[in-house]
Design a protein around this motif. Sequence first.
Motif, short mmCIF file in Angstrom:
data_model
loop_
_atom_site.label_atom_id
_atom_site.label_comp_id
_atom_site.label_asym_id
_atom_site.label_seq_id
_atom_site.Cartn_x
_atom_site.Cartn_y
_atom_site.Cartn_z
N ILE A 95 9.81 7.65 2.48
CA ILE A 95 9.05 7.04 3.58
C ILE A 95 7.61 7.32 3.84
O ILE A 95 6.62 6.80 3.81
CB ILE A 95 9.93 7.54 4.67
CG1 ILE A 95 11.32 6.94 4.91
CG2 ILE A 95 9.09 7.06 6.20
CD1 ILE A 95 12.23 7.57 5.87
N ASP A 96 7.44 8.90 3.28
CA ASP A 96 6.18 9.32 3.41
C ASP A 96 5.19 8.66 2.14
O ASP A 96 4.05 8.37 2.38
CB ASP A 96 6.08 10.84 3.15
CG ASP A 96 6.76 11.67 4.18
OD1 ASP A 96 6.53 10.97 5.34
OD2 ASP A 96 7.30 12.78 4.00
N GLN A 97 6.07 8.47 1.15
CA GLN A 97 4.94 7.92 -0.08
C GLN A 97 4.68 6.25 0.20
O GLN A 97 3.50 6.22 0.18
CB GLN A 97 5.98 7.74 -1.39
CG GLN A 97 5.53 7.13 -2.55
CD GLN A 97 6.08 7.11 -3.66
OE1 GLN A 97 7.44 7.05 -3.62
NE2 GLN A 97 5.78 6.48 -4.74
N VAL A 98 5.44 5.61 0.77
CA VAL A 98 4.96 4.22 1.02
C VAL A 98 3.90 4.03 1.97
O VAL A 98 2.94 3.37 2.14
CB VAL A 98 6.29 3.28 1.51
CG1 VAL A 98 6.59 3.42 2.73
CG2 VAL A 98 6.03 1.98 1.18
N ALA A 99 4.15 5.21 3.20
CA ALA A 99 3.08 5.03 4.14
C ALA A 99 1.53 5.64 3.30
O ALA A 99 0.61 5.23 3.92
CB ALA A 99 3.33 5.93 5.39
N ALA A 100 1.62 6.64 2.69
CA ALA A 100 0.56 7.21 2.05
C ALA A 100 -0.14 6.33 1.31
O ALA A 100 -1.40 6.12 1.14
CB ALA A 100 1.01 8.63 1.31
N ASN A 101 0.72 5.50 0.63
CA ASN A 101 0.27 4.35 -0.39
C ASN A 101 -0.63 3.49 0.44
O ASN A 101 -1.74 2.95 -0.22
CB ASN A 101 1.40 3.83 -1.19
CG ASN A 101 1.75 4.78 -2.17
OD1 ASN A 101 1.33 5.78 -2.62
ND2 ASN A 101 2.92 4.34 -2.77
N LEU A 102 -0.17 2.74 1.55
CA LEU A 102 -0.88 2.01 1.97
C LEU A 102 -2.06 2.47 2.80
O LEU A 102 -3.17 1.89 2.67
CB LEU A 102 0.16 1.44 3.42
CG LEU A 102 -0.44 0.15 4.21
CD1 LEU A 102 -0.61 -0.94 3.44
CD2 LEU A 102 0.52 -0.21 5.35
N GLU A 103 -2.19 3.78 3.35
CA GLU A 103 -3.38 4.13 3.63
C GLU A 103 -4.54 4.53 2.57
O GLU A 103 -5.66 4.07 2.67
CB GLU A 103 -2.98 5.69 4.17
CG GLU A 103 -4.57 6.45 4.80
CD GLU A 103 -4.24 7.65 5.47
OE1 GLU A 103 -4.36 7.63 6.66
OE2 GLU A 103 -3.79 8.54 4.82
N ALA A 104 -3.97 4.63 1.13
CA ALA A 104 -4.64 4.95 0.16
C ALA A 104 -5.32 3.68 -0.51
O ALA A 104 -6.67 3.66 -1.17
CB ALA A 104 -4.28 5.49 -0.88
N TYR A 105 -4.80 2.57 -0.09
CA TYR A 105 -5.22 1.16 -0.96
C TYR A 105 -5.57 0.36 0.15
O TYR A 105 -4.86 -0.44 0.73
CB TYR A 105 -4.19 0.81 -1.88
CG TYR A 105 -3.77 1.53 -3.07
CD1 TYR A 105 -4.45 1.14 -4.02
CD2 TYR A 105 -2.93 2.49 -2.87
CE1 TYR A 105 -4.28 2.19 -5.31
CE2 TYR A 105 -2.74 3.25 -4.09
CZ TYR A 105 -3.27 3.15 -5.18
OH TYR A 105 -3.13 3.95 -6.34
N GLY A 106 -7.03 0.43 0.51
CA GLY A 106 -7.42 -0.13 1.68
C GLY A 106 -7.42 -1.74 1.47
O GLY A 106 -7.43 -2.65 2.50
N GLU A 107 -7.16 -2.40 0.10
CA GLU A 107 -7.30 -3.73 -0.06
C GLU A 107 -5.75 -4.51 0.27
O GLU A 107 -5.87 -5.63 0.47
CB GLU A 107 -7.64 -4.10 -1.49
CG GLU A 107 -6.64 -3.80 -2.28
CD GLU A 107 -6.98 -2.32 -2.93
OE1 GLU A 107 -7.06 -2.16 -4.26
OE2 GLU A 107 -7.11 -1.33 -2.33
N ALA A 108 -4.78 -3.43 0.63
CA ALA A 108 -3.43 -4.05 0.71
C ALA A 108 -3.21 -3.70 2.12
O ALA A 108 -3.71 -3.09 2.88
CB ALA A 108 -2.44 -2.98 -0.13
N ARG A 109 -2.40 -4.74 2.70
CA ARG A 109 -1.89 -4.79 4.04
C ARG A 109 -0.45 -4.51 4.34
O ARG A 109 0.10 -4.25 5.01
CB ARG A 109 -2.26 -5.93 4.68
CG ARG A 109 -3.54 -6.48 4.82
CD ARG A 109 -3.86 -7.85 5.32
NE ARG A 109 -3.57 -7.65 6.94
CZ ARG A 109 -3.59 -9.10 7.78
NH1 ARG A 109 -3.44 -10.15 6.96
NH2 ARG A 109 -3.31 -8.71 8.99
N ILE A 110 0.29 -4.48 2.90
CA ILE A 110 1.46 -4.10 2.82
C ILE A 110 1.77 -3.13 1.62
O ILE A 110 1.12 -3.32 0.78
CB ILE A 110 2.61 -5.34 2.47
CG1 ILE A 110 2.36 -6.07 3.49
CG2 ILE A 110 4.04 -4.61 2.38
CD1 ILE A 110 3.08 -7.41 3.23
#
Length: 256
Positions: free
Chosen positions: A111-126
Amino acid sequence: MTTAFTVIIPSRYASTRLPGKPLRFIGNKPMIQLVWEQTCKSGAERILVATDDQRIIEVCKGFGAEAVLTLEDHNSGTDRLAEVAVQLGLAADAIVVNVQVDEPLIPPCLIDQVAANLEAYGEARIATLAEPIKDIDTLFSPNVVKVVSDTNGLALTFSRSILPWSRDCFIKNLDVLPKGVLYRRHIGIYAYRAGFLYDFINWSPCWLEKTESLEQLRALWYGVRIHVDDALETLPAGVDTKEDLERIRCLLWQAR
């Protein structure tokens, strides 16, 4: 810096294969409580159960979870998430993680991983997760969704079919995984930017989504970038049937 995010657990009472699934007991607790307890171990700022049934609302209140009543006629859990995001008035850049109600053993780190990844990759919306496929039966199963990503970890496509098709290897042998081919199984945990949810509910399903019965293909169809990372831990199988329910009950009993 810690990623700020909200978790929403869509919990529909009706289920074709297992009616009343969220309220089915595993040990001395309903399944929704086990999912909520695992989610509470994550770094989520707020956790909500989104349901279409007052019975689930009452059960959630009993063990201290925040639950909100949503419409009954949503086509998917994503639509239910969007309704809750609107109710909460979430900003377009707010991160929302969808945790499935049938994953009572979900590792909180995912849960933490997928949230942190979205924050880290600004070009992604999912953002979502995957894991390697290691056997030929899993590869050929239409119930296992495959994903292929580009060099930046952004999804190229998803399919229930074998993806990619190793032409030269499969001409010779269909019983062995081709060497040197990275086959990945998609894991159905998602982090969304709330603005994407607001857009998603206004988009009509595309023919590709309907063909594969995979709603993430609608996002790709409309140009949304999806980041896919390898899961830090293995996600145990969820609960879709009575047999799955009994398997989880046995696992937890043995772990006592």
